[in-house]
Design a protein around this motif. Structure first.
Motif: not given
Ligand SMILES: NC(=O)c1ccc[n+]([C@@H]2O[C@H](COP(=O)([O-])OP(=O)(O)OC[C@H]3O[C@@H](n4cnc5c(N)ncnc54)[C@H](O)[C@@H]3O)[C@@H](O)[C@H]2O)c1
Ligand SMILES: NC(=O)c1ccc[n+]([C@@H]2O[C@H](COP(=O)([O-])OP(=O)(O)OC[C@H]3O[C@@H](n4cnc5c(N)ncnc54)[C@H](O)[C@@H]3O)[C@@H](O)[C@H]2O)c1
Ligand SMILES: NC(=O)c1ccc[n+]([C@@H]2O[C@H](COP(=O)([O-])OP(=O)(O)OC[C@H]3O[C@@H](n4cnc5c(N)ncnc54)[C@H](O)[C@@H]3O)[C@@H](O)[C@H]2O)c1
Ligand SMILES: NC(=O)c1ccc[n+]([C@@H]2O[C@H](COP(=O)([O-])OP(=O)(O)OC[C@H]3O[C@@H](n4cnc5c(N)ncnc54)[C@H](O)[C@@H]3O)[C@@H](O)[C@H]2O)c1
Ligand code: NA
Ligand code: NA
Lengths: 384, 384, 384, 384
Positions: D1-20
């Motif tokens: 299963m390939r899953v997309g994670v679409w982050l509303v607020g993708a440039r915020g602290s939380v989102a950036t920490t998620v990607v890193v």
């Protein structure tokens, strides 16, 4: 005036932070936050400028200063990019580090070893064309060293130093060498250092000042700021308990109960002097390696007020020890160099503000100590 | 010298603790813990002894002092058996309590009401054969009162007071009455009290001293003991946040946002004056009825040290407000009576040590305030 | 069912608070706050009502229970007027206190001494017409007692007890006597008590249940509520440090390093079991006499989160130990009596919720322990 | 299963920490500390592996993800050298960020804007060949949005969305778009999001699950771990006061009293549900810019125990919000994708463990929530 700052323990956290920080301030990369002698109260004291300081020292470790600085950056003690920005200054200091006592090549009598140290100091002063060199002990805290009859007078001491055997701990050999070489000596640690009658005699004979001991940078700093409040308000402190959690190289050393003991004693003295009574409570020093360069102190004070009502004050101090210590090393170097220039010799009680166990003074109240220091700065300026 | 202590808010927690405590100390039941003027530094100031104090006051509540004292005992503010042991003194003070302003019988102009208060004061002084009466406002904190043009000068004020309307808040009417009657006035609360040009004029004309305001007994006390530490060490405080939890009658009053506001303002001033900069952070005052007579303050200080390293200090203060306040009321009564005797009039900045918002002084550092007070005590003694 | 509660240490703070409190709740003077078995979850468990409890016990001190209760009132553990209101119940319990072991009259072999204790228990059960007697050890904590070969089996133990010499510590002699007399035994302290194979054998043979040990009322209570949070969130706890300040009789006992040690061990176990790893950090127990009946614990937890970020949690617990302990004694008495009635024997792991070092269980997580207890209550109710 | 994670607020602290963080863990640079779904309890739940997650999202800021990551490194949220080590993954996510609502190009009716968002989601799913896309709202908290009649049913709502005017806040438009596109939606913030009857109807009709709201990462996390302790021990909590100091982008948003209000409400609910009574005390949220990405919460709990004795528990939590939040975003993405795959639709109360204001559940006790989650993981595994 060009001033040498000779750091015993030159590869330690405090020493490395001193070298990195002085470079950063000099080059305008960072403001001199934490440097007492950079505040207006000291502007007129004719202190040597930060620019005039040249660093060197003794150590027995061999990790290069640049590596140590990078580790401090990883640990959050210095900003991430700073070590790279000051490699020039780090290399310069690196070139002036010599092997200390206890590093393996300690052959000969104490007198012979002291002579080697004296040689290092004199060579540094001459080569770098320094007006004077202030020796500051920022090496690992030693276990307490028992007093001996030979400590009572210089002649007996020098005689014993010329024989085999260890009549002095390393910190005192460093102090001896400094004073003999005509260099002021400051003990930033609770080690014995210059606090022996024989060394006081030597300091007076050589016309050099000395001071210490054990820099006041955390729990005791707060304690000596707060305890006078209770005294002024006639509140009866019944207990004062403290727990210190610390990691770092220093934590490991103090985990050795004997060394920890010498630290605790200097911590406790302040309180009973300020409150003019013995209060209940213990002080713990716990080694918690994961604390890294950080220290947390929790203090609990129970006091009685009007009609016997019991109340409490608690505080938690979370500090980075080397960041608190390093600017004080710069302050002490500048003030002591100036005192030497001004002809002072023997103990410098005016430096009590910086120490948990001030040599030559029983004043522990922080504000009172600051007022003494400030007044002295005025004097030093006037005498220029 | 026989001194009257006239407490505005005579049935409150602070006032009741004052009367109970003075009796307990006089009769040797309790030591004078918390009384600054009982420490050696004040032994030579020729202050009236605690024995010389006679209590009376105004209030608008009608719970008998003995009942109030018993409640304080149940709440742990005074020892369980103490009220019963000092009923004589409580009854004596009870006999000297008169109805205050706002209690229902407030007919007439402010001038007429003030005259009634003056009558109460003069009668107390005469009947009890007192050399002087010090009026101390320990009533509930008022909401802030807007400045009016009539406050600028005594003549305009008295003219307005003779008309219908409320040109002054109650605390200022009490201050007016005190000064008019030749009685020194001290504001223990943050209410307006004597802090109006017109009342300053009156004080000078009548030759009586006044002082205040807002006694420093908790968070601000600790703050003004600690903040100078950061300043002296050149550490850069970035934020200072505080939360105060309080119950009791006082908590209920301060829950009214307007009254709370006047308290916060006096709390915040100290910090920026000591640190010489604005720092981030708010101060909260929460009413938590279950705290009863107890107050807890939590403060969080974030500061930067060498090379920008961030560190924190937190403290928790758990105090019994009335127990902290009551001995200061006794101190203020004695010092102010002595100042009056010594011919002082107008504001008494030397009392700044006791206050969050010292009248006539911008010195907030606790130790510096103490030194001023101590020096004044010496002066008062010399002038005797 | 009429249940005797026999308190070893019957004149101590905990025991006295138990007797005063049970009387106050029974007579409707106070609500049963702190009594777990009074909450709805236990309503169907067919527990003996509080009314059915009759108190007695052993002690070696001779201060009358009424005096002890008055002291507790002065110290704020029980309301000021309560002891006077329950003198009847205090006198009744006073009449059932017998001299314990170590009180001076300890002649004879351990077996003979145990027989005296058994006599006291049987006489109490008979005279007061009790269905059963639960013995609860709330005496001073003993120093750790070394294991001996004789502890391994009942026969060997009884043989040794019949010889001169001290093969058991007092707590185990009390446990032996209780079990021999057919009385369930609960150890509220960290002393050895029933935790020996030989005594387990005795309990099974006599068909009586036992439980313990070391009631969880402060720091460990909070620890075992908080530690599962870190585990559930996959946060990596790196250090957990604690300092306990305590006064009271118990503090004095634990000041003896040997006794303190047995307390620390039971405190530390919980953490490593919950977190499934060893964490850095020490636990201190400091005796601070001025704390009186109050205990303060400060805990500092350092943990790492995502990407190695270090964070901290600190807590300060300020509790009155006897007030926390006493209702649990009532809970334990009721639950254990019911278990006995229901035919349970041997260790009662379901009581783990109450203990720092739960006998028969390695579950330390507070909520999980509560769920086990609650489920057991349902079972006990169903089996009625 | 390939899953997309679409982050509303993708440039915020939380989102950036998620990607890193996801990149760092995938590449073995860091262990998955803080990831609940990486613990053994979830090993059998057939969750999509971290490797299977593909990131994209909406934002209205335009600072590149790499720059944001470098800033987070400077602020100590991610290790200094990590952003450079994962630039590939940052660039990949950067390429999948689309302009969000309120960014300036918001022309047309809400329905038209929603269509644009749907287009972004569908394109992401198609281009990247994803089995499903989970939309997670980690954008700035909105001010509370008033309920309207049109929120009651889907038909009325869609009719209103087709007209000019703002019948929904942005978070709900994002939720609408997600559900319409067949994507599960999770609200990590306290914004309205999917919590409207009309959107619940849509979720059920489309057969997609949703959950939220307001991730529990600090004060409330500790609160819901501790409050059950008081309940289980029958201790009567009288007041619970809290002060939260926070900086960062989130702090600035919450400084707006309206937005702060919506956060406070979700914080307070938990306590009264667990303790089954209203307790005194307030919760403050203070914006202290110098706190940066760090948050400090101080809580003070006053409770009564046996016989009315008052005791307190205080805690200080010092956390890095994004480090606490980011692993939970990964957990939520994996669990929700699995739930969708398993055919679940409508609210997911089993996710309550992660939220301050759990949709579809009134269980706030942390341990109980964890048990529900764990049991669900078993179910999900069994159903695979
Ligand atoms: N940091 C503070 O706030 C503070 C306050 C008071 C006192 N101190 C004292 O300052 C000292 C230094 O602290 P640190 O954190 O830098 O410790 P550290 O362990 O990082 O450094 C100590 C250095 O001393 C060196 N050393 C050890 N024995 C030596 C010897 N015989 N000769 C020469 N060098 C030797 C070690 O190799 C090491 O490089 C300690 O004694 C500490 O107790 C520090
Ligand atoms: N306790 C402290 O540490 C402390 C510190 C600083 C200031 N204060 C101030 O001291 C004052 C007294 O505190 P408290 O705890 O005793 O409060 P309290 O509520 O117990 O007592 C206040 C008393 O003032 C009376 N009062 C109200 N309005 C009055 C009026 N117009 N005239 C006369 N009496 C009036 C009330 O009836 C009450 O008896 C408060 O203003 C408080 O803010 C106290
Ligand atoms: N209070 C709590 O929260 C708590 C929690 C866990 C454990 N405990 C344990 O409960 C025990 C009682 O605590 P406390 O505060 O009441 O202590 P305490 O000192 O007030 O009372 C102990 C009593 O035991 C008596 N005693 C001592 N040796 C005895 C013996 N051999 N036989 C009979 N009596 C003996 C003493 O005379 C005293 O009256 C302690 O062991 C303590 O560690 C208490
Ligand atoms: N960090 C935690 O522990 C935690 C816990 C609970 C809730 N939250 C919530 O998570 C959210 C994110 O926190 P953060 O620290 O990352 O904040 P942040 O300010 O760093 O990031 C928010 C991002 O949202 C973007 N944004 C704002 N409005 C938007 C819109 N209409 N459409 C799309 N993007 C928009 C901003 O441009 C910004 O990039 C906040 O709402 C916060 O309250 C965080
Ligand atoms: Na802290
Ligand atoms: Na506290």
């Amino acid at each position: 005036m060009r001033v040498g700052v000779w750091l015993v323990g030159a590869r330690g956290s405090v020493a490395t932070t001193v070298v990195v920080g002085a470079a950063a301030i000099r080059s305008g990369l960072m403001p001199p936050v934490g440097c007492v002698t950079e505040t207006p109260d000291f502007a007129g004291a004719e202190l040597p400028p930060l620019d005039a300081l040249v660093f060197g020292g003794h150590d027995i470790a061999d990790v290069p200063l640049v590596k140590r600085a990078e580790k401090l950056a990883r640990d959050g003690v210095v900003p991430p990019l700073l070590p790279a920005a000051v490699t020039g200054e780090l290399d310069e200091a690196e070139g002036e580090i010599r092997e200390g006592l206890g590093g393996g090549s300690d052959a000969g009598t104490l007198r012979e070893r002291a002579d080697r140290l004296i040689g290092d100091l004199v060579s540094f002063r001459d080569r770098r064309e320094l007006d004077r060199v202030v020796v500051i002990n920022v090496a690992s805290t030693e276990p307490p060293f028992e007093r001996r009859p030979e400590h009572a007078g210089l002649e007996a001491l020098e005689r014993a130093m010329a024989e085999p055997g260890e009549v002095l701990p390393a910190s005192s050999v460093y102090a001896y060498a400094a004073l003999r070489a005509g260099c002021p000596y400051i003990d930033f640690t609770p080690s014995t250092g210059a606090r022996l009658p024989a060394l006081d005699e030597l300091a007076r004979r050589m016309g050099v000042p000395y001071g210490g001991s054990d820099a006041k940078t955390g729990e005791t700093l707060v304690k000596t700021a707060l305890a006078p409040m209770f005294a002024a308000r006639a509140l009866a402190v019944r207990s004062w308990s403290g727990t210190n959690l610390l990691g770092g190289g220093d934590g490991a050393t103090l985990a050795d109960p004997a060394a920890g003991e010498s630290k605790k004693v200097s911590k406790d003295r302040a309180l009973s002097e300020i409150l003019d009574r013995r209060v209940e409570g213990q002080t713990h020093i716990d080694y918690v390696p994961h604390m890294g360069e950080w220290k947390t102190a929790w203090d609990h004070v129970m006091f009685e007020g009007f009609l016997g009502v019991r109340m409490t004050l608690q505080f938690t101090w979370q500090g980075c020890d080397s960041a608190l210590a390093a600017p004080l090393v710069l302050d002490l170097a500048r003030l002591t160099a100036r005192a030497h220039q001004a002809g002072r010799f023997g103990p410098l009680p005016e430096l009590g503000f910086f120490f948990k166990d001030p040599i030559g003074s029983s004043e522990h109240r922080l504000t009172a100590q600051y007022e003494l220091l400030r007044a002295w700065a005025v004097e030093l300026g006037a005498g220029a």
